[in-house]
Scaffold this active site. Sequence first.
Site, short mmCIF file in Angstrom:
data_model
loop_
_atom_site.label_atom_id
_atom_site.label_comp_id
_atom_site.label_asym_id
_atom_site.label_seq_id
_atom_site.Cartn_x
_atom_site.Cartn_y
_atom_site.Cartn_z
N ARG A 70 8.21 5.27 -7.86
CA ARG A 70 8.22 6.61 -7.30
C ARG A 70 9.64 7.13 -7.08
O ARG A 70 10.48 7.05 -7.94
CB ARG A 70 7.36 6.65 -6.04
CG ARG A 70 5.86 6.51 -6.35
CD ARG A 70 4.99 6.68 -5.13
NE ARG A 70 3.58 6.85 -5.48
CZ ARG A 70 2.60 6.94 -4.58
NH1 ARG A 70 2.88 6.90 -3.30
NH2 ARG A 70 1.37 7.12 -4.97
N SER A 71 9.95 7.64 -5.88
CA SER A 71 11.23 8.33 -5.70
C SER A 71 12.45 7.41 -5.67
O SER A 71 13.58 7.91 -5.66
CB SER A 71 11.20 9.17 -4.42
OG SER A 71 10.42 10.34 -4.61
N VAL A 72 12.24 6.12 -5.68
CA VAL A 72 13.38 5.23 -5.92
C VAL A 72 14.05 5.61 -7.24
O VAL A 72 15.26 5.44 -7.42
CB VAL A 72 12.92 3.76 -5.93
CG1 VAL A 72 14.03 2.84 -6.43
CG2 VAL A 72 12.51 3.33 -4.52
#
Length: 398
Positions: A70-72
Site C-alpha cells: 500500500r502507501s509504503v
Amino acid sequence: MVDVQGTVADGFEPVRDAFVDNFARRGDRGAAVTVYREGHKVVDLWGGVKDVQEDADGEPWAQDTAQVVRSVTKGIAAAVPLLLHQRGQLDLDGRVGTYWPEFKANGKERVLVRHLLSHRAGVPVLETPLAPVQAIDGFHGPRAVAAQRPVWEPGTAHGYHAQTYSWLIGELVRRVTGRTIGRWIAEEIARPLGLDLWLGLPPEQRARVGRIGPVEAPPVPAAQGPRLRPKRSVAEAYQNPDSLTRRAFGAISPAPDENDPAYLEAELPASGGVATADALARFYAALIGPLPSAGPLRSGGRLFAPATLTLARTEESAGPDEVLVIGTRFGLGYMLHGPASPLLTPGSFGHPGRGGSLAFADPESGIGFGYVTNGMQRGVTADPRPQALVRALRTALR
C-alpha cells in the site's frame, strides 16, 4: 502458537519478542520484519500464513514471501524524483507544467514539483472517481489530475494525496525520463541493489505474493487504560461521504481488488508496490549508506548523496492535514517522525501503509527498517504492530 522463523543479531532479541507478541496479542496472521544497521542485516524474521484467510495449517509465510505494501510504495516512488534532481534532470523548484504542459489547466500553473512530493498541490481528490480498470491503464489517471481544479490554492496548505499521488508522480517521471516509474525503479534501484521489490509485478513472481485481507485488531486490555483520542479522527472523517478524507481515499471507486493479478501488475506508486520486508529495509539502508554486498552506485556506494538526504527529511509540510484531519509532517515524499507516524527518532523518515506495513530509515543510527503484513487492520499511519517493533528496536539500540 505461530512458528516464527529467522534470526536476530545479539542485542536485538527485543525485536524478536515483539514480533512474536504481534501474533499472540495484536492480531497478526502473516508478517515479516527486517532491520539493517550500517548496511548489515541484524533482524530477519517471518511467520504465520501466506494467505490471510487461511488458518494455521495453511501455506506458511516463507522467507521470500512478498506482499502488497500500500502507501509504503510512496516512499519508494519518492526516491525517483529526488534521484532525478540529484542527477540534474529535474528541478524541484520548477513548475510541474514545464515538464507536463497539460497539468497547467484550471489554476495549477504555479504548482511546483516540490508541492507534489509534499502533498501541497491541492489535488488530493477527483471530481469523478476512476473505475479500477481506468486507474491502472496509465492514461485516465494522469488525464484526470491534469484537468482537476485544486481544492485549495497550491502551496498554501497540505493534505494527503492518498490515491492521486500515483498519477501525479508517475506521469511526472514519465514526462522527464520517457520511462514508466515502475521500469525506472526496476532498472535504477531494484536490480542494482538486488531487491525483491516491484512496482508492476512480473507474472512469474505472482506465486510469491501473500494474499491480503482485513483483520480485526484485538481489544486493548483494561490494564493499559483508556486510549487518548484526538478531537477528530481519520475514521470519523472517512464516514462522511463529502469529506476530503473520503473523497481522497475514494479516488478509485469501487475500491480495487488488491489481490487481482491485474492490480499487482499495474504501476500505482501511491499504493501498488509489492515487496519483501528485506527489500524495504535494504532500500532504506541504501538511501542513507553503502551496502557491503551491493554493486557500485552513483553516490559513493549509496543512493542519496548527503544533500539529497537532507531534502528527503527536511520538513516541508506540518500541522493539520486537510485530508487526514490530524497533524502530519512531510519532507519531500516522505513522512517524518511525529505523533501521527512515530518512527525511531526525530531524524527518521519513511512511509507507513494503510492497514499495517511500515518502512523507514534513521540516518543517525544507520537503521533501515521494513515490516510487511497480510492482515489489514483499521488505521492509516500508526498501526500497533509495527509500533511495537519500533519500540523494541529503540530498546535494543540503547
